[in-house]
Motif scaffolding. Structure first.
Motif, PDB file in Angstrom:
ATOM      1  N   VAL A  51      16.233 -35.668  18.128  1.00  0.00           N
ATOM      2  CA  VAL A  51      16.151 -34.777  19.294  1.00  0.00           C
ATOM      3  C   VAL A  51      17.226 -33.717  19.132  1.00  0.00           C
ATOM      4  CG1 VAL A  51      15.271 -36.575  20.832  1.00  0.00           C
ATOM      5  CG2 VAL A  51      17.715 -36.165  20.717  1.00  0.00           C
ATOM      6  N   SER A  52      16.978 -32.539  19.698  1.00  0.00           N
ATOM      7  CA  SER A  52      17.922 -31.427  19.591  1.00  0.00           C
ATOM      8  C   SER A  52      18.436 -31.033  20.960  1.00  0.00           C
ATOM      9  CB  SER A  52      17.243 -30.210  18.943  1.00  0.00           C
ATOM     10  OG  SER A  52      16.839 -30.511  17.625  1.00  0.00           O
ATOM     11  N   GLU A  55      16.496 -28.822  23.892  1.00  0.00           N
ATOM     12  CA  GLU A  55      15.041 -28.908  23.931  1.00  0.00           C
ATOM     13  C   GLU A  55      14.585 -29.703  25.147  1.00  0.00           C
ATOM     14  OE1 GLU A  55      13.845 -30.847  20.332  1.00  0.00           O
ATOM     15  OE2 GLU A  55      14.195 -32.852  21.107  1.00  0.00           O
ATOM     16  N   VAL A  56      13.307 -29.642  25.438  1.00  0.00           N
ATOM     17  CA  VAL A  56      12.758 -30.335  26.606  1.00  0.00           C
ATOM     18  C   VAL A  56      12.977 -31.843  26.465  1.00  0.00           C
ATOM     19  CG1 VAL A  56      10.672 -30.860  27.901  1.00  0.00           C
ATOM     20  CG2 VAL A  56      11.037 -28.549  27.006  1.00  0.00           C
ATOM     21  N   GLN A  99      16.454 -30.899  30.192  1.00  0.00           N
ATOM     22  CA  GLN A  99      16.751 -30.584  28.801  1.00  0.00           C
ATOM     23  C   GLN A  99      17.669 -31.636  28.189  1.00  0.00           C
ATOM     24  OE1 GLN A  99      18.458 -26.623  29.225  1.00  0.00           O
ATOM     25  NE2 GLN A  99      16.516 -25.682  28.589  1.00  0.00           N
ATOM     26  N   ARG A 100      17.621 -31.741  26.852  1.00  0.00           N
ATOM     27  CA  ARG A 100      18.491 -32.658  26.133  1.00  0.00           C
ATOM     28  C   ARG A 100      19.935 -32.156  26.196  1.00  0.00           C
ATOM     29  NH1 ARG A 100      16.172 -37.495  25.754  1.00  0.00           N
ATOM     30  NH2 ARG A 100      14.084 -37.392  24.830  1.00  0.00           N
ATOM     31  N   THR A 103      22.390 -33.588  20.543  1.00  0.00           N
ATOM     32  CA  THR A 103      21.518 -33.719  19.376  1.00  0.00           C
ATOM     33  C   THR A 103      21.711 -35.115  18.790  1.00  0.00           C
ATOM     34  OG1 THR A 103      21.593 -31.367  18.857  1.00  0.00           O
ATOM     35  CG2 THR A 103      21.011 -32.853  17.056  1.00  0.00           C
TER      36      THR A 103
END
Length: 632
Positions: A51-52, A55-56, A99-100, A103
């Protein structure tokens, strides 16, 4: 990613990981299975970004194998925050945030199970309290991470029980099995015996099924409505009653009206109207200890005819009573806090039988009365008959709660109440709709004898107002109405027809007629009835005791020389009293809602005895009045 098709050991690993999360620990097997079934299996090689940051956020990850690194961007560079090694979870903030926040990169070959966010959202819609549990769990996790980062000592962790989990079983599985076996075994052992004189074989077997139900209500191996379902199943399986009679209660006006009444209560509770009413009454009365006791008692008088569910009224009152006790400076389980608690309890329970719309069981009484008596006892007719008893109960309750702490001079700060009222703001559209719906309900019941409307029509009209105005949506209709009580109510309405079909009601009447004739005077008969209800309440909890006594005794009232309404009214009042606190569901509810802060068992016992004596005297004092207005 693909949906998982795990081996049993992988399924067990997923369940263990899910239950390692505080707020998911107490999910039942079905919910766990649904989450595992929605998971997707994914594999990542060394260095792959899972995951970044930014991002959503759309899922929770269960780390099956491998190690990952969590990093955040600081001044354009990646800074490592921590590493996570399987078995573990990550991405839980993605259940709440859009959002994330970091990361996550694979440091080794990694296998994860990804559970999409929409499945959690669906679970939240079905279990609304889970949202609060998630928020608490994540807040605790963030606090632990922050303390670890700066080297501060960790706060001792307390186990977090998910609010949506089923209540913990109070009895062992073996105890439940033995209780069920006893409830079935006693009627089975008597099944082949000849019927008592005056009772047919079918009537005898119907009565034995009812006996088994009474034993099950006493031992409580299953909920009360499940006992009623088992009784209905037994009557059907043995051919003692057809479905049309067994389930006939669900087709009565009384049951439809009860649905409407509980629906209106749900809309008032969900819209905040009940809470607003409680705050308004606290504002009207002086902020002293005695003034607020009076507010709680009078508040019950005002709210009771508007919200015909005892548990709903009490659930709204309990947190208000706890806040009020704190505002008055009362310590835990002190005489002052106990007085506040019992004022709220008595104001919202013991006056229920005074108003036709004060309790669901009042509609059961109406359903069991002859047509001529039903026509006489509309909303106003009921109130006229019950008013003297109501005044006596209110005065007696006031004396009892004032006596708990007679010298208290404390005054409550109005800051909390004013803040709550400001937060509520003006009446919302849903509150206004609920108010209009209740007005339609009560006005319809008042005018029902004149307009010659069926009470079910009145109930449905008011319910449609609440639904049409948006105060009662699908979710509130499903979760805000006590459907278990309605199932019990409908089945026991049908049970009255089953008893009549087997002649059990006549047999009971024949048994008690000689005793009633020997007593002669109405006062003595009412005293006998009062003592009978008290004895039954020593054994059975409030709900099953009330239903059982009403179904068996109201039809037999003429043989007692009493009207069905008097018998039903006396039963309804006395089942709301208690001697043994553990046999009163309302006390258990208040204790759970207030974490046991307001009263002790000893205080509950003393108050229960006092209110039982007061209620008994009120019933006896009212006998001349009932005779004067022609009810006796």
């Amino acid at each position: 990613m693909t949906p998982t098709d795990e081996h049993p050991d992988e399924i067990a690993a997923q369940e263990q990981l899910l239950r390692s999360i505080d707020y998911l620990r107490d999910l039942d097997r079905v919910d766990i299975a649904r989450l595992i079934g929605s998971s997707e299996d994914a594999h990542f090689q060394i260095g792959a970004v899972i995951v970044s940051e930014g991002e959503v956020a759309d899922s929770l990850y269960l780390l099956a194998s491998g190690t990952v690194e969590v990093s955040v961007r600081v001044d354009g560079a990646e800074r490592s925050v921590r590493t996570i090694t399987a078995p573990a979870t990550f991405g839980d903030l993605g259940l709440l945030l859009p959002q994330r926040t970091a990361t996550v990169r694979a440091l080794t070959d990694v296998q994860v199970w990804r559970i999409p966010r929409q499945h959690f959202e669906r679970l939240l819609r079905e279990r609304p309290a889970l949202g609060l549990a998630i928020a608490r769990g994540l807040a605790s996790a963030i606090d632990r991470r922050d303390r670890t980062r700066v080297g501060a000592p960790l706060q001792p962790a307390e186990p977090l029980r998910a609010m949506m989990a089923a209540p913990q079983a109070r009895r062992s599985g073996l105890s439940r099995v033995l209780s069920i076996a006893f409830a079935i075994g006693v009627p089975a052992a008597l099944w082949l015996l000849p019927a008592p004189q005056g009772l047919t074989s079918a009537g005898w077997h119907i009565a034995l099924v009812m006996l088994g139900g009474a034993i099950a209500w006493l031992l409580e191996p299953v909920p009360d409505f499940a006992v009623a379902l088992a009784m209905a199943a037994a009557w059907l399986a043995t051919g003692l009653a057809p479905p049309a009679i067994t389930f006939g209660g669900f087709t009565t006006s009384a049951w439809v009206t009860a649905v409407a009444a509980l629906g209106l209560s749900a809309s008032m509770s969900a819209s905040g109207l009940l809470f607003r009413a409680a705050l308004m009454l606290l504002r009207v009365f002086p902020p002293t200890h005695r003034g607020q006791l009076a507010a709680l008692l009078v508040g019950g008088v005002v709210v009771t005819p508007l919200a015909p569910t005892v548990f709903g009224r009490v659930a709204t009152m309990a947190p208000v009573a706890r806040d009020l006790s704190l505002a008055l400076g009362h310590s835990r389980t002190s005489a002052g806090s106990a007085a506040i608690a019992f004022a709220g309890i008595l104001g919202n329970t013991i006056l229920g039988p005074i108003f036709l719309t004060g309790m669901v069981t009042n509609f059961l009484i109406i359903g069991l009365l002859p047509a001529a008596e039903q026509a006489r006892l509309g909303w106003m007719g009921w109130l006229i008959a019950a008013a003297p008893a109501g005044l006596l109960l209110l005065a007696g309750s006031a004396l009892a709660v004032f006596a708990l702490n007679p010298r208290s001079l404390t005054r409550a700060s109005s800051v909390v109440r004013r803040t709550q009222e400001r937060s509520l703001g003006r009446l919302s559209r849903h509150e206004l709709t609920s108010l209009v719906a209740v007005g339609v309900f009560i006005a319809g019941l008042l005018l029902q004898p004149v307009l010659r409307l069926d009470i079910a029509v009145v109930g449905l009209a008011s319910l449609l107002v609440a639904i049409g105005g948006g105060a009662l949506d699908r979710q509130t209709f499903r979760s805000g109405i006590d459907w278990a009580t309605l199932i019990l109510f409908g089945l026991l309405l049908g049970a009255g027809g089953v008893l009549r079909s087997g002649g059990v009601d006549r047999w009971i009447a024949d048994l008690i007629t000689p005793m009633a004739r020997a007593l002669g005077h109405h006062t003595y008969v009412v005293l006998l009835l009062t003592l009978l209800v008290i004895c039954v309440r020593l054994v059975l909890p409030m709900v099953p005791a009330g239903f059982l006594l009403l179904v068996t005794l109201v039809p037999a009232a003429p043989q007692l020389g009493l009207s069905g309404w008097v018998v039903g009214f006396v039963v309804s009042v006395l089942v709301l009293t208690w001697v043994l606190p553990r046999q009163y569901e309302v006390l258990r509810m208040v204790r759970e809602l207030t974490d046991g802060e307001l009263f002790s068992d000893r205080q509950a016992l003393a108050m229960g005895v006092a209110i039982t004596v007061i209620a008994s005297l009120a019933m006896l004092i009212c006998v001349p009045y009932w005779r004067a207005i022609g009810i006796l």
